[in-house]
Design a protein around this motif. Structure first.
Motif, PDB file in Angstrom:
ATOM      1  N   VAL A  72     -64.893 -35.573  77.712  1.00  0.00           N
ATOM      2  CA  VAL A  72     -64.709 -34.654  78.838  1.00  0.00           C
ATOM      3  C   VAL A  72     -64.366 -33.293  78.244  1.00  0.00           C
ATOM      4  O   VAL A  72     -63.484 -33.176  77.396  1.00  0.00           O
ATOM      5  CB  VAL A  72     -63.586 -35.133  79.779  1.00  0.00           C
ATOM      6  CG1 VAL A  72     -63.290 -34.097  80.848  1.00  0.00           C
ATOM      7  CG2 VAL A  72     -63.965 -36.465  80.415  1.00  0.00           C
ATOM      8  N   LYS A  73     -65.106 -32.290  78.676  1.00  0.00           N
ATOM      9  CA  LYS A  73     -64.882 -30.935  78.163  1.00  0.00           C
ATOM     10  C   LYS A  73     -64.259 -30.100  79.269  1.00  0.00           C
ATOM     11  O   LYS A  73     -64.836 -29.947  80.339  1.00  0.00           O
ATOM     12  CB  LYS A  73     -66.212 -30.331  77.706  1.00  0.00           C
ATOM     13  CG  LYS A  73     -66.070 -29.013  77.024  1.00  0.00           C
ATOM     14  CD  LYS A  73     -67.362 -28.641  76.307  1.00  0.00           C
ATOM     15  CE  LYS A  73     -67.229 -27.356  75.552  1.00  0.00           C
ATOM     16  NZ  LYS A  73     -66.661 -27.493  74.248  1.00  0.00           N
TER      17      LYS A  73
ATOM     18  N   ASN B  87     -63.033 -22.911  84.417  1.00  0.00           N
ATOM     19  CA  ASN B  87     -63.048 -23.174  85.858  1.00  0.00           C
ATOM     20  C   ASN B  87     -63.618 -24.535  86.231  1.00  0.00           C
ATOM     21  O   ASN B  87     -63.951 -24.765  87.390  1.00  0.00           O
ATOM     22  CB  ASN B  87     -63.858 -22.085  86.576  1.00  0.00           C
ATOM     23  CG  ASN B  87     -63.214 -20.728  86.417  1.00  0.00           C
ATOM     24  OD1 ASN B  87     -62.033 -20.563  86.693  1.00  0.00           O
ATOM     25  ND2 ASN B  87     -63.976 -19.760  85.949  1.00  0.00           N
ATOM     26  N   ALA B  88     -63.773 -25.416  85.261  1.00  0.00           N
ATOM     27  CA  ALA B  88     -64.384 -26.726  85.540  1.00  0.00           C
ATOM     28  C   ALA B  88     -64.104 -27.683  84.381  1.00  0.00           C
ATOM     29  O   ALA B  88     -63.655 -27.269  83.317  1.00  0.00           O
ATOM     30  CB  ALA B  88     -65.891 -26.581  85.725  1.00  0.00           C
ATOM     31  N   SER B  89     -64.394 -28.941  84.627  1.00  0.00           N
ATOM     32  CA  SER B  89     -64.437 -29.959  83.569  1.00  0.00           C
ATOM     33  C   SER B  89     -65.792 -30.626  83.707  1.00  0.00           C
ATOM     34  O   SER B  89     -66.300 -30.823  84.816  1.00  0.00           O
ATOM     35  CB  SER B  89     -63.334 -31.000  83.751  1.00  0.00           C
ATOM     36  OG  SER B  89     -62.068 -30.425  83.547  1.00  0.00           O
TER      37      SER B  89
ATOM     38  N   LYS C 128     -66.370 -31.496  87.651  1.00  0.00           N
ATOM     39  CA  LYS C 128     -65.179 -31.385  88.504  1.00  0.00           C
ATOM     40  C   LYS C 128     -64.805 -29.903  88.528  1.00  0.00           C
ATOM     41  O   LYS C 128     -64.472 -29.322  87.485  1.00  0.00           O
ATOM     42  CB  LYS C 128     -64.024 -32.225  87.957  1.00  0.00           C
ATOM     43  CG  LYS C 128     -62.816 -32.193  88.861  1.00  0.00           C
ATOM     44  CD  LYS C 128     -61.608 -33.062  88.545  1.00  0.00           C
ATOM     45  CE  LYS C 128     -61.425 -33.727  87.288  1.00  0.00           C
ATOM     46  NZ  LYS C 128     -60.120 -34.398  87.136  1.00  0.00           N
ATOM     47  N   ASP C 129     -64.904 -29.288  89.715  1.00  0.00           N
ATOM     48  CA  ASP C 129     -64.583 -27.869  89.857  1.00  0.00           C
ATOM     49  C   ASP C 129     -64.162 -27.583  91.296  1.00  0.00           C
ATOM     50  O   ASP C 129     -63.934 -28.509  92.069  1.00  0.00           O
ATOM     51  CB  ASP C 129     -65.760 -26.983  89.407  1.00  0.00           C
ATOM     52  CG  ASP C 129     -67.013 -27.139  90.265  1.00  0.00           C
ATOM     53  OD1 ASP C 129     -66.959 -27.801  91.324  1.00  0.00           O
ATOM     54  OD2 ASP C 129     -68.067 -26.594  89.882  1.00  0.00           O
ATOM     55  N   THR C 130     -64.095 -26.319  91.659  1.00  0.00           N
ATOM     56  CA  THR C 130     -63.660 -25.967  93.018  1.00  0.00           C
ATOM     57  C   THR C 130     -64.655 -26.448  94.077  1.00  0.00           C
ATOM     58  O   THR C 130     -64.255 -26.754  95.194  1.00  0.00           O
ATOM     59  CB  THR C 130     -63.465 -24.445  93.177  1.00  0.00           C
ATOM     60  OG1 THR C 130     -64.674 -23.776  92.809  1.00  0.00           O
ATOM     61  CG2 THR C 130     -62.328 -23.932  92.312  1.00  0.00           C
ATOM     62  N   TYR C 131     -65.942 -26.530  93.734  1.00  0.00           N
ATOM     63  CA  TYR C 131     -66.945 -26.999  94.698  1.00  0.00           C
ATOM     64  C   TYR C 131     -66.801 -28.493  95.003  1.00  0.00           C
ATOM     65  O   TYR C 131     -67.256 -28.969  96.028  1.00  0.00           O
ATOM     66  CB  TYR C 131     -68.365 -26.723  94.195  1.00  0.00           C
ATOM     67  CG  TYR C 131     -68.647 -25.257  93.996  1.00  0.00           C
ATOM     68  CD1 TYR C 131     -68.671 -24.381  95.079  1.00  0.00           C
ATOM     69  CD2 TYR C 131     -68.881 -24.749  92.730  1.00  0.00           C
ATOM     70  CE1 TYR C 131     -68.916 -23.028  94.893  1.00  0.00           C
ATOM     71  CE2 TYR C 131     -69.141 -23.400  92.537  1.00  0.00           C
ATOM     72  CZ  TYR C 131     -69.150 -22.547  93.622  1.00  0.00           C
ATOM     73  OH  TYR C 131     -69.391 -21.216  93.441  1.00  0.00           O
ATOM     74  N   THR C 132     -66.177 -29.227  94.079  1.00  0.00           N
ATOM     75  CA  THR C 132     -66.024 -30.677  94.272  1.00  0.00           C
ATOM     76  C   THR C 132     -64.623 -31.039  94.739  1.00  0.00           C
ATOM     77  O   THR C 132     -64.273 -32.215  94.791  1.00  0.00           O
ATOM     78  CB  THR C 132     -66.323 -31.430  92.954  1.00  0.00           C
ATOM     79  OG1 THR C 132     -65.288 -31.157  92.006  1.00  0.00           O
ATOM     80  CG2 THR C 132     -67.686 -31.068  92.396  1.00  0.00           C
TER      81      THR C 132
ATOM     82  N   ALA D 229     -71.918 -25.543  78.166  1.00  0.00           N
ATOM     83  CA  ALA D 229     -71.166 -26.741  77.781  1.00  0.00           C
ATOM     84  C   ALA D 229     -72.041 -27.987  77.868  1.00  0.00           C
ATOM     85  O   ALA D 229     -72.007 -28.849  76.983  1.00  0.00           O
ATOM     86  CB  ALA D 229     -69.931 -26.896  78.669  1.00  0.00           C
ATOM     87  N   ALA D 230     -72.853 -28.094  78.937  1.00  0.00           N
ATOM     88  CA  ALA D 230     -73.721 -29.266  79.107  1.00  0.00           C
ATOM     89  C   ALA D 230     -74.761 -29.346  77.989  1.00  0.00           C
ATOM     90  O   ALA D 230     -75.046 -30.434  77.473  1.00  0.00           O
ATOM     91  CB  ALA D 230     -74.398 -29.216  80.471  1.00  0.00           C
TER      92      ALA D 230
END
Length: 193
Positions: A90-91, A95-97, A150-154, A182-183
Motif C-alpha cells: 500500500v502506497k 491525498n490518497a492511498s 482510498k481518497d476523498t472521493y471514496t 504511483a500506479a
C-alpha cells in the motif's frame, strides 16, 4: 525513553494499519473478481472507484457490461483458474492511498457468428493470449490489474478500478497525476516479481 516509547507505539500502529489495509484489499479483490465471474454488475459497480462515473454513468456501465457481448452474439463464460493474486505494498500519497493487484483470468467466448473469431484472434490485447478452441469458441487468458484507491472521493474506504493498458486513456482522465505516477511505479514493481 518516553519519546522512544511513543515512536515505537506509532510505528506499530502504522504497521497494524497497513496490515489491516492489505487484508481488506485482498478480500475485496477476491470478492470483486467473484462478482465479475457471476456477472453481478450491481455489486461490481458498488465497489468501483466513483470518479469513473463522471465519464460513464452507472446505468450505462451496467448496460454495457451486461449487454455488449450478448448484443454481438457472443456468450462469455469465466473459467475458474487460480487467481495467483499478487498485491503491491500500500502506497500512501499526499491525498490518497493506492495498492495495485495483479491476477490471472481466463474466459471462453462462444460466437454465433464465426467470422468474428478471426478478428478476435488477430487482435493484440496486452497481456491477454487468445487461442481458438473450437469452430465457434476462443479462450482469452491472461493477467489483469485492479487498482485499489482510498481518497476523498471514496470517503476513506477502498474502491477499485481496472488498470490494464486498454484502460489507460480513461484512467488518465479521472485519476490525479500523483495516483497515475504511483500506479505506474507499483505496476513496474509487480512486473519485476
Amino acid at each position: 525513553m518516553k519519546k522512544l516509547l511513543i515512536c515505537l507505539l506509532l510505528l506499530s500502529a502504522t504497521g497494524a494499519s497497513a496490515q489491516q489495509d492489505a487484508t481488506i484489499i485482498k478480500h475485496d479483490f477476491e470478492t470483486i473478481v467473484a462478482y465479475t465471474h457471476q456477472k453481478n454488475m450491481d455489486k461490481v459497480i458498488e465497489m468501483t472507484y466513483p470518479q469513473i462515473f463522471k465519464i460513464m454513468p452507472r446505468a450505462q456501465m451496467k448496460a454495457m457490461a451486461n449487454g455488449a457481448l450478448d448484443g454481438m452474439g457472443i456468450k462469455s463464460i469465466f473459467e475458474e483458474v487460480p487467481l495467483m493474486l499478487k498485491l503491491s505494498p500500500v502506497k500512501k500519497l499526499a491525498n490518497a492511498s493506492v495498492c495495485l493487484g495483479r491476477y490471472n483470468q481466463s474466459m471462453v467466448l462462444e460466437f454465433k457468428n464465426g467470422a468474428l473469431i478471426d478478428m478476435i484472434t488477430k487482435t493484440k490485447m496486452g497481456d491477454t493470449k487468445v487461442e481458438k478452441i473450437g469452430s465457434n469458441k476462443v479462450r482469452m487468458k491472461g493477467t489483469q490489474y485492479l487498482l485499489a484507491i482510498k481518497d476523498t472521493y471514496t470517503n476513506g474506504t477502498w474502491k477499485y478500478l481496472r488498470y490494464d493498458d486498454e484502460d489507460a486513456a480513461t484512467n488518465a482522465k479521472i485519476l490525479s497525476k500523483e495516483i497515475l505516477a504511483a500506479a505506474t511505479q507499483l505496476k513496474n514493481g509487480l512486473y519485476a516479481k
